[in-house]
Write a protein that holds these residues in place. Structure first.
Motif, PDB file in Angstrom:
ATOM      1  N   UNK A  47      -0.785  -0.076   7.610  1.00  0.00           N
ATOM      2  CA  UNK A  47      -2.284  -0.316   7.860  1.00  0.00           C
ATOM      3  C   UNK A  47      -3.195   0.681   7.134  1.00  0.00           C
ATOM      4  N   UNK A  48      -2.621   1.913   6.854  1.00  0.00           N
ATOM      5  CA  UNK A  48      -3.406   2.850   6.038  1.00  0.00           C
ATOM      6  C   UNK A  48      -3.430   2.151   4.599  1.00  0.00           C
ATOM      7  N   UNK A  53      -6.721   0.069   0.333  1.00  0.00           N
ATOM      8  CA  UNK A  53      -7.002  -1.135  -0.722  1.00  0.00           C
ATOM      9  C   UNK A  53      -8.145  -1.888  -0.539  1.00  0.00           C
ATOM     10  N   UNK A  54      -8.785  -2.168   0.914  1.00  0.00           N
ATOM     11  CA  UNK A  54      -9.834  -3.272   1.042  1.00  0.00           C
ATOM     12  C   UNK A  54     -10.977  -2.256   0.897  1.00  0.00           C
ATOM     13  N   UNK A  55     -10.911  -0.735   1.298  1.00  0.00           N
ATOM     14  CA  UNK A  55     -12.433  -0.152   1.624  1.00  0.00           C
ATOM     15  C   UNK A  55     -12.318   1.079   0.760  1.00  0.00           C
ATOM     16  N   UNK A  56     -11.308   1.436   0.002  1.00  0.00           N
ATOM     17  CA  UNK A  56     -11.366   2.875  -0.824  1.00  0.00           C
ATOM     18  C   UNK A  56     -11.483   3.912   0.270  1.00  0.00           C
TER      19      UNK A  56
END
Length: 185
Positions: A47-48, A53-56
């Motif tokens: 999850x991390x 990856x998607x939110x930086x």
């Protein structure tokens, strides 16, 4: 034309399947604890990675929780490793010689393991008490650190109890016939 093949007889495995020693408290407790901890660790880490990856951004709490889970996982794995005799040892010394010599070396090594984990239990209890008294909090989440530390004395005490059981089983196991008469103490 092909020749008919003779029936193949089953071959005994070279290394027989190991069975767990008879213990009063089932080893499945540590086995399932390890499975649950490893699955939780994998989910948290995955999850991390997705969030990063998607939110930086990153979840700040994942490293703290991961370290805690790894410590408890290591202690649970160590507990069953000792009982199943899969721990690190020098096999040329531990498994060679007469059965009496092997028993003596096993008793000495397991007594050293017991002394270490009893000491670890006592010292980690002192650590937990200090963290509780001085109200230390974790840097990322801000929860009391004794919530994490309390598991170290619990797991060290469980390894100590498992080691006491190993020592009792080794001491009570009969030597093969003729061994005692061949050797002098």
């Amino acid at each position: 034309m092909s020749r008919p093949e003779a029936p193949v007889e089953p071959v005994e495995p070279i290394i027989p399947a190991e069975t767990d020693p008879a213990v009063k408290v089932p080893l499945a407790i540590e086995d399932w604890l390890a499975v649950i901890l490893l699955a939780t660790l994998a989910i948290i880490t995955f999850l991390n990675v997705l969030v990063r990856y998607f939110t930086d951004q990153s979840f700040a709490w994942t490293e703290e929780i991961s370290v805690f889970l790894l410590i408890v996982l290591t202690m649970a794995g160590g507990s069953v490793a000792f009982v199943r005799n899969h721990h690190i040892r020098i096999e040329i010394l531990a498994d060679s010689g007469s059965p009496r010599r092997q028993r003596i070396l096993a008793l000495i090594s397991n007594s050293c393991v017991l002394a270490f984990f009893l000491l670890l239990t006592v010292l980690s209890v002192k650590l937990v008490v200090d963290e509780y008294v001085y109200e230390e909090t974790s840097p990322a989440i801000g929860v009391p650190t004794w919530w994490y530390s309390i598991w170290l004395p619990v797991m060290a005490a469980s390894i100590s109890l498992r080691t006491i059981g190993i020592i009792r089983r080794i001491a009570r196991a009969p030597l093969p016939a003729g061994t005692a008469s061949q050797e002098r103490p």
